[in-house]
Write an enzyme that holds these catalytic residues in place. Structure first.
Site, PDB file in Angstrom:
ATOM      1  N   ASP A  87     -18.526  10.113 -53.439  1.00 31.86           N
ATOM      2  CA  ASP A  87     -19.315   8.865 -53.419  1.00 31.86           C
ATOM      3  C   ASP A  87     -19.632   8.473 -51.972  1.00 31.86           C
ATOM      4  O   ASP A  87     -19.194   7.430 -51.503  1.00 31.86           O
ATOM      5  CB  ASP A  87     -18.559   7.740 -54.157  1.00 31.86           C
ATOM      6  CG  ASP A  87     -17.211   7.411 -53.524  1.00 31.86           C
ATOM      7  OD1 ASP A  87     -16.654   8.253 -52.793  1.00 31.86           O
ATOM      8  OD2 ASP A  87     -16.710   6.281 -53.750  1.00 31.86           O
TER       9      ASP A  87
ATOM     10  N   ASP B  87     -16.329  10.581 -47.163  1.00 33.64           N
ATOM     11  CA  ASP B  87     -16.853  11.629 -48.059  1.00 33.64           C
ATOM     12  C   ASP B  87     -17.811  12.530 -47.280  1.00 33.64           C
ATOM     13  O   ASP B  87     -17.804  13.755 -47.452  1.00 33.64           O
ATOM     14  CB  ASP B  87     -17.641  11.015 -49.219  1.00 33.64           C
ATOM     15  CG  ASP B  87     -16.838  10.064 -50.067  1.00 33.64           C
ATOM     16  OD1 ASP B  87     -16.347  10.452 -51.124  1.00 33.64           O
ATOM     17  OD2 ASP B  87     -16.688   8.894 -49.650  1.00 33.64           O
TER      18      ASP B  87
ATOM     19  N   ASN C   6     -18.203   3.908 -53.739  1.00 30.98           N
ATOM     20  CA  ASN C   6     -18.398   3.139 -52.505  1.00 30.98           C
ATOM     21  C   ASN C   6     -19.714   2.365 -52.539  1.00 30.98           C
ATOM     22  O   ASN C   6     -19.827   1.299 -51.933  1.00 30.98           O
ATOM     23  CB  ASN C   6     -18.412   4.069 -51.295  1.00 30.98           C
ATOM     24  CG  ASN C   6     -17.020   4.594 -50.972  1.00 30.98           C
ATOM     25  OD1 ASN C   6     -16.046   3.879 -51.152  1.00 30.98           O
ATOM     26  ND2 ASN C   6     -16.942   5.823 -50.503  1.00 30.98           N
TER      27      ASN C   6
ATOM     28  N   THR D 239     -13.410  12.975 -54.582  1.00 31.07           N
ATOM     29  CA  THR D 239     -13.096  12.059 -53.486  1.00 31.07           C
ATOM     30  C   THR D 239     -13.694  10.666 -53.738  1.00 31.07           C
ATOM     31  O   THR D 239     -13.902   9.896 -52.808  1.00 31.07           O
ATOM     32  CB  THR D 239     -13.604  12.612 -52.134  1.00 31.07           C
ATOM     33  OG1 THR D 239     -15.031  12.740 -52.203  1.00 31.07           O
ATOM     34  CG2 THR D 239     -12.973  13.946 -51.799  1.00 31.07           C
TER      35      THR D 239
ATOM     36  N   PHE E 179      -8.463   2.351 -53.695  1.00 28.11           N
ATOM     37  CA  PHE E 179      -9.801   2.119 -54.241  1.00 28.11           C
ATOM     38  C   PHE E 179     -10.212   3.105 -55.348  1.00 28.11           C
ATOM     39  O   PHE E 179     -10.689   2.683 -56.401  1.00 28.11           O
ATOM     40  CB  PHE E 179     -10.873   2.142 -53.131  1.00 28.11           C
ATOM     41  CG  PHE E 179     -12.257   2.004 -53.693  1.00 28.11           C
ATOM     42  CD1 PHE E 179     -12.687   0.786 -54.207  1.00 28.11           C
ATOM     43  CD2 PHE E 179     -13.119   3.092 -53.758  1.00 28.11           C
ATOM     44  CE1 PHE E 179     -13.949   0.652 -54.769  1.00 28.11           C
ATOM     45  CE2 PHE E 179     -14.382   2.967 -54.322  1.00 28.11           C
ATOM     46  CZ  PHE E 179     -14.799   1.744 -54.819  1.00 28.11           C
ATOM     47  N   ASN E 180     -10.090   4.409 -55.119  1.00 26.18           N
ATOM     48  CA  ASN E 180     -10.645   5.371 -56.089  1.00 26.18           C
ATOM     49  C   ASN E 180      -9.991   5.240 -57.468  1.00 26.18           C
ATOM     50  O   ASN E 180     -10.651   5.454 -58.492  1.00 26.18           O
ATOM     51  CB  ASN E 180     -10.489   6.811 -55.589  1.00 26.18           C
ATOM     52  CG  ASN E 180     -11.424   7.111 -54.430  1.00 26.18           C
ATOM     53  OD1 ASN E 180     -12.412   6.420 -54.229  1.00 26.18           O
ATOM     54  ND2 ASN E 180     -11.085   8.138 -53.660  1.00 26.18           N
TER      55      ASN E 180
ATOM     56  N   HIS F 233      -9.873   9.657 -45.119  1.00 27.34           N
ATOM     57  CA  HIS F 233      -9.186   9.923 -46.396  1.00 27.34           C
ATOM     58  C   HIS F 233      -9.642  11.217 -47.084  1.00 27.34           C
ATOM     59  O   HIS F 233      -8.847  12.090 -47.383  1.00 27.34           O
ATOM     60  CB  HIS F 233      -9.459   8.776 -47.377  1.00 27.34           C
ATOM     61  CG  HIS F 233      -9.146   7.416 -46.868  1.00 27.34           C
ATOM     62  ND1 HIS F 233      -7.866   6.918 -46.819  1.00 27.34           N
ATOM     63  CD2 HIS F 233      -9.944   6.425 -46.396  1.00 27.34           C
ATOM     64  CE1 HIS F 233      -7.888   5.681 -46.354  1.00 27.34           C
ATOM     65  NE2 HIS F 233      -9.130   5.361 -46.088  1.00 27.34           N
ATOM     66  N   ASP F 234     -10.947  11.267 -47.365  1.00 24.64           N
ATOM     67  CA  ASP F 234     -11.434  12.322 -48.256  1.00 24.64           C
ATOM     68  C   ASP F 234     -11.327  13.710 -47.639  1.00 24.64           C
ATOM     69  O   ASP F 234     -11.155  14.712 -48.348  1.00 24.64           O
ATOM     70  CB  ASP F 234     -12.887  12.017 -48.650  1.00 24.64           C
ATOM     71  CG  ASP F 234     -12.981  10.725 -49.444  1.00 24.64           C
ATOM     72  OD1 ASP F 234     -11.948  10.302 -50.008  1.00 24.64           O
ATOM     73  OD2 ASP F 234     -14.068  10.138 -49.494  1.00 24.64           O
TER      74      ASP F 234
END
Ligand code: BDR
Ligand code: CA
Length: 308
Positions: A9, A14, A38, A123, A164-165, A237-238
């Site tokens: 996203d 990402d 996102n 992700t 979040f995810n 993160h991703d």
């Protein structure tokens, strides 16, 4: 070489995860699927294509998936990623359309055509993966493993309880964590330990077009982490999930029972990780508990810098 599909996203991190995959010979990126997360689906899809356009990779298919979570209302992350979902760089609008199929049908077709199992790297919220598993159970054997960015053993980043995810689509996450497939979770416990800093960004900015894009992404994205946490750097993160597929020695993982809270707030979307076997839950996930931050960040700089 591991064949992967990046389900994302974009999203600043990402986009960096996508560039890491493109720059790494250990993975073959079969395509990119997009999900609402996102930002809205039209924006995340456009962003995936804009990043690929920037790198001259119109050979990588992009398929758009779910425009909203399974059950809950969509909640985009404009506060973190801006109104476009990729605020900061000055990228032109996408030069092409996504493929005409829905992401889950494109995944099904791609997996069916592959002689070897494929690794799914989600992700974003897990909506597409849950829909795919529900619609094509006969193709589960084609999924080698799922290496996802999401969740946390400790505190969340969207609520005190949830990352979040997972928070964005807890029912989808529950479906994935109970799938019986080989699932690995790279959560905030590791992603918050590996901050990209000015020193990495300066090197990337000198390395070429891809590196300059990361620098422009970082300038915007790091503002959020400075404002919220007072950090002098940003998690990526991703990219941690992609990095684990590239080199599984970068993350230390422990097999544990993990359950997703699909109940009401304030714990909705929490990942309960029974790291110490307190409950007798069947281990269903490899949970990342540590990361070799320095090697991870070097990998990012080297591989994205290498894209030129
Ligand atoms: C996750 O949420 C999004 O903001 C990022 O792209 C990442 O996938 C981190 O919690
Ligand atoms: Ca993401």
């Amino acid at each position: 070489m591991t064949a992967i599909i990046l389900d994302c996203d974009p999203g600043h991190d990402d986009a960096i995860a996508l560039m890491l995959a493109l720059g790494s010979h250990e993975v073959e990126l079969l395509g990119v699927t997009t999900v609402c997360g996102n930002q809205t689906l039209d924006k995340t899809t456009a962003n995936a294509i804009r990043v690929l356009d920037h790198l001259g990779r119109d050979d990588v298919p992009v398929a758009a998936g779910a425009p909203r979570p399974l059950v809950r209302e969509p909640h985009v992350q404009a506060r973190v990623h801006g109104e476009t979902g990729l605020d900061g760089p000055d990228l032109p609008p996408p030069a092409r359309e996504p493929v005409p199929e829905h992401a889950i049908d494109w995944i099904a077709g791609t997996l069916s055509a592959q002689p070897r199992p494929v690794t799914l790297v989600p992700t974003g919220p897990l909506t597409n993966v849950a829909l795919f598993l529900a619609r094509y159970p006969e193709l589960e054997s084609k999924v080698g493993r799922i290496v996802l960015m999401g969740g946390a053993i400790g505190e969340g980043n969207t609520t005190p309880a949830a990352e979040f995810n997972i928070w964005a689509d807890p029912e989808a996450a529950h479906r994935v964590f109970t799938s019986g497939l080989d699932v690995t979770m790279a959560g905030l416990d590791v992603t918050h330990k590996a901050l990209m800093r000015e020193q990495h960004v300066e090197r990337l900015a000198r390395a070429g077009r891809a590196g300059r894009l990361v620098a422009d992404l970082y300038r915007f994205y790091s503002q959020h982490h400075r404002r919220k946490y007072g950090w002098d750097g940003s998690p990526v993160h991703d990219a941690c999930a992609v990095a684990h597929v590239i080199d599984d020695s970068l993350l230390q993982t422990v097999r544990c029972g993990v359950k997703v809270d699909t109940g009401p707030e304030p714990s909705r979307g929490r990942t309960y990780v029974d790291r110490w076997g307190s409950t007798g839950w069947e281990p269903n996930c490899g949970v990342a508990v540590d990361i070799d931050s320095e090697r991870f960040l070097e990998l990012l700089v080297e591989r994205i810098g290498g894209l030129g």
